[in-house]
Write a protein that holds these residues in place. Structure first.
Motif, PDB file in Angstrom:
ATOM      1  N   ALA A   1     -39.912 -55.015  34.903  1.00 11.34           N
ATOM      2  CA  ALA A   1     -40.494 -55.665  36.076  1.00 11.34           C
ATOM      3  C   ALA A   1     -41.871 -56.238  35.755  1.00 11.34           C
ATOM      4  CB  ALA A   1     -40.586 -54.672  37.228  1.00 11.34           C
ATOM      5  N   SER A   2     -42.658 -55.488  34.978  1.00 12.42           N
ATOM      6  CA  SER A   2     -43.984 -55.968  34.598  1.00 12.42           C
ATOM      7  C   SER A   2     -43.897 -57.217  33.726  1.00 12.42           C
ATOM      8  CB  SER A   2     -44.736 -54.864  33.851  1.00 12.42           C
ATOM      9  OG  SER A   2     -45.980 -55.343  33.357  1.00 12.42           O
ATOM     10  N   VAL A   3     -42.997 -57.198  32.741  1.00 14.83           N
ATOM     11  CA  VAL A   3     -42.849 -58.356  31.851  1.00 14.83           C
ATOM     12  C   VAL A   3     -42.354 -59.567  32.630  1.00 14.83           C
ATOM     13  CG1 VAL A   3     -41.604 -59.259  29.846  1.00 14.83           C
ATOM     14  CG2 VAL A   3     -42.505 -56.930  29.802  1.00 14.83           C
ATOM     15  N   MET A   4     -41.407 -59.371  33.533  1.00 16.81           N
ATOM     16  CA  MET A   4     -40.891 -60.482  34.331  1.00 16.81           C
ATOM     17  C   MET A   4     -41.988 -61.086  35.211  1.00 16.81           C
ATOM     18  SD  MET A   4     -37.082 -58.999  35.338  1.00 16.81           S
ATOM     19  CE  MET A   4     -36.591 -60.454  36.287  1.00 16.81           C
ATOM     20  N   GLU A   5     -42.826 -60.230  35.759  1.00 14.79           N
ATOM     21  CA  GLU A   5     -43.947 -60.722  36.576  1.00 14.79           C
ATOM     22  C   GLU A   5     -44.887 -61.586  35.747  1.00 14.79           C
ATOM     23  OE1 GLU A   5     -47.607 -58.924  39.330  1.00 14.79           O
ATOM     24  OE2 GLU A   5     -46.197 -57.581  38.326  1.00 14.79           O
ATOM     25  N   GLN A   6     -45.166 -61.147  34.523  1.00 12.57           N
ATOM     26  CA  GLN A   6     -46.054 -61.918  33.648  1.00 12.57           C
ATOM     27  C   GLN A   6     -45.416 -63.239  33.226  1.00 12.57           C
ATOM     28  OE1 GLN A   6     -48.352 -59.302  30.683  1.00 12.57           O
ATOM     29  NE2 GLN A   6     -46.722 -57.902  31.376  1.00 12.57           N
ATOM     30  N   ILE A   7     -44.105 -63.236  32.981  1.00 12.35           N
ATOM     31  CA  ILE A   7     -43.414 -64.459  32.585  1.00 12.35           C
ATOM     32  C   ILE A   7     -43.436 -65.484  33.706  1.00 12.35           C
ATOM     33  CG2 ILE A   7     -41.110 -65.419  32.118  1.00 12.35           C
ATOM     34  CD1 ILE A   7     -40.571 -63.007  30.355  1.00 12.35           C
ATOM     35  N   ARG A   8     -43.277 -65.020  34.934  1.00 12.64           N
ATOM     36  CA  ARG A   8     -43.295 -65.951  36.075  1.00 12.64           C
ATOM     37  C   ARG A   8     -44.646 -66.651  36.208  1.00 12.64           C
ATOM     38  NH1 ARG A   8     -40.259 -61.561  38.606  1.00 12.64           N
ATOM     39  NH2 ARG A   8     -38.073 -62.221  38.870  1.00 12.64           N
ATOM     40  N   ILE A   9     -45.692 -65.995  35.722  1.00 12.33           N
ATOM     41  CA  ILE A   9     -47.025 -66.604  35.754  1.00 12.33           C
ATOM     42  C   ILE A   9     -47.185 -67.615  34.620  1.00 12.33           C
ATOM     43  CG2 ILE A   9     -49.502 -66.143  35.532  1.00 12.33           C
ATOM     44  CD1 ILE A   9     -48.925 -63.382  36.804  1.00 12.33           C
ATOM     45  N   ALA A  10     -46.710 -67.263  33.447  1.00 17.12           N
ATOM     46  CA  ALA A  10     -46.826 -68.152  32.278  1.00 17.12           C
ATOM     47  C   ALA A  10     -45.708 -67.848  31.291  1.00 17.12           C
ATOM     48  CB  ALA A  10     -48.181 -67.964  31.600  1.00 17.12           C
ATOM     49  N   VAL A  11     -44.936 -68.884  30.921  1.00 11.36           N
ATOM     50  CA  VAL A  11     -43.849 -68.717  29.953  1.00 11.36           C
ATOM     51  C   VAL A  11     -44.398 -69.039  28.556  1.00 11.36           C
ATOM     52  CG1 VAL A  11     -41.488 -69.283  29.363  1.00 11.36           C
ATOM     53  CG2 VAL A  11     -42.264 -69.542  31.720  1.00 11.36           C
ATOM     54  N   PRO A  12     -44.518 -68.047  27.691  1.00  9.05           N
ATOM     55  CA  PRO A  12     -45.126 -68.264  26.369  1.00  9.05           C
ATOM     56  C   PRO A  12     -44.086 -68.669  25.316  1.00  9.05           C
ATOM     57  CG  PRO A  12     -44.793 -65.923  26.702  1.00  9.05           C
ATOM     58  CD  PRO A  12     -44.225 -66.614  27.927  1.00  9.05           C
TER      59      PRO A  12
END
Length: 226
Positions: free
Chosen positions: A77-88
């Motif tokens: 859930a944490s990683v998905m939240e970060q990805i939604r902010i910025a896709v690296p």
């Protein structure tokens, strides 16, 4: 006769297509700290490419009192939240994916992340990049076991020996090599030594289907003519 092109390409996700390893490390650190523990960079590196259930047990040993499944869901859930902010996106990954798709080759995503995370990343690619997804919750044995890559080839309906696999981690590369795929390591967070069992590309940037085909033909020619 060896074909001049592979029948399919099998792609690792974290660290190969998307630079999510820092996201995982941040999630792990915050989780361990929330239980009063400490989590350093070397400990985080030791989990790169490992299966989620293995990682969960390591975090339990560091004092996290959640169940394995709860740890996995929390981290994801944490990683998905970060990805939604910025896709690296990793350099060159989308460009090579595009060329492979335009050429009509099959592709499968082979990741030890949960399917929910894999599907999120796939949904953020602006074209249908993959014919199949193998996720950590689809297999009995995680990388470095060959099952994930063998499953990917099975879903695509191709022989694993006619596939090329991309990996950035040691467990992932071991899985790809053990499966019988022509394996290319693209090191990122962790160094990968040179070996006759795989090819090393420092980056995907500037790499083309022609380069990929050259590796495939060279590997299969060497195998057939020792």
């Amino acid at each position: 006769m060896t074909s001049f092109q592979p029948a399919a390409v099998l792609w690792d996700m974290d660290g190969t297509i998307v630079d999510t390893e820092p996201y995982w490390m941040r999630a792990e650190t915050l989780l361990v700290q929330s239980y009063g523990g400490t989590w350093n960079h070397d400990e985080a590196l030791s989990l790169v490419g490992q299966g989620l259930w293995h990682s969960a047990r390591i975090l339990q040993a560091k004092g996290v009192t959640l169940s394995e499944d709860e740890i996995i869901q929390t981290l994801t859930a944490s990683v998905m939240e970060q990805i939604r902010i910025a896709v690296p996106w990793r350099p060159g990954a989308l460009e090579l994916l595009t060329e492979i798709r335009d050429a009509g080759l099959k592709s499968a995503l082979v990741t030890m992340s949960l399917r929910s995370l894999a599907e999120l990343v796939v949904s953020l690619i602006e074209f249908p990049a993959f014919d199949a997804i193998v996720s950590g919750d689809d297999v009995t044995h995680s990388k470095p076991h060959p099952e994930p890559y063998l499953r990917g080839a099975e879903l695509l309906g191709v022989d694993i020996r006619d596939c090329v696999a991309f990996e950035d981690s040691l467990p992932g590369l071991a899985s790809a090599v053990a499966s019988g795929a022509v394996s290319i390591g693209v090191p990122h967070m962790v160094a990968i030594d040179e070996s006759t069992e795989h090819t090393i590309w420092p980056t995907l940037a500037g790499r083309t289907l022609s380069h990929l085909s050259d590796v495939f033909v060279a590997a299969r020619t060497t195998t057939r003519n020792p």
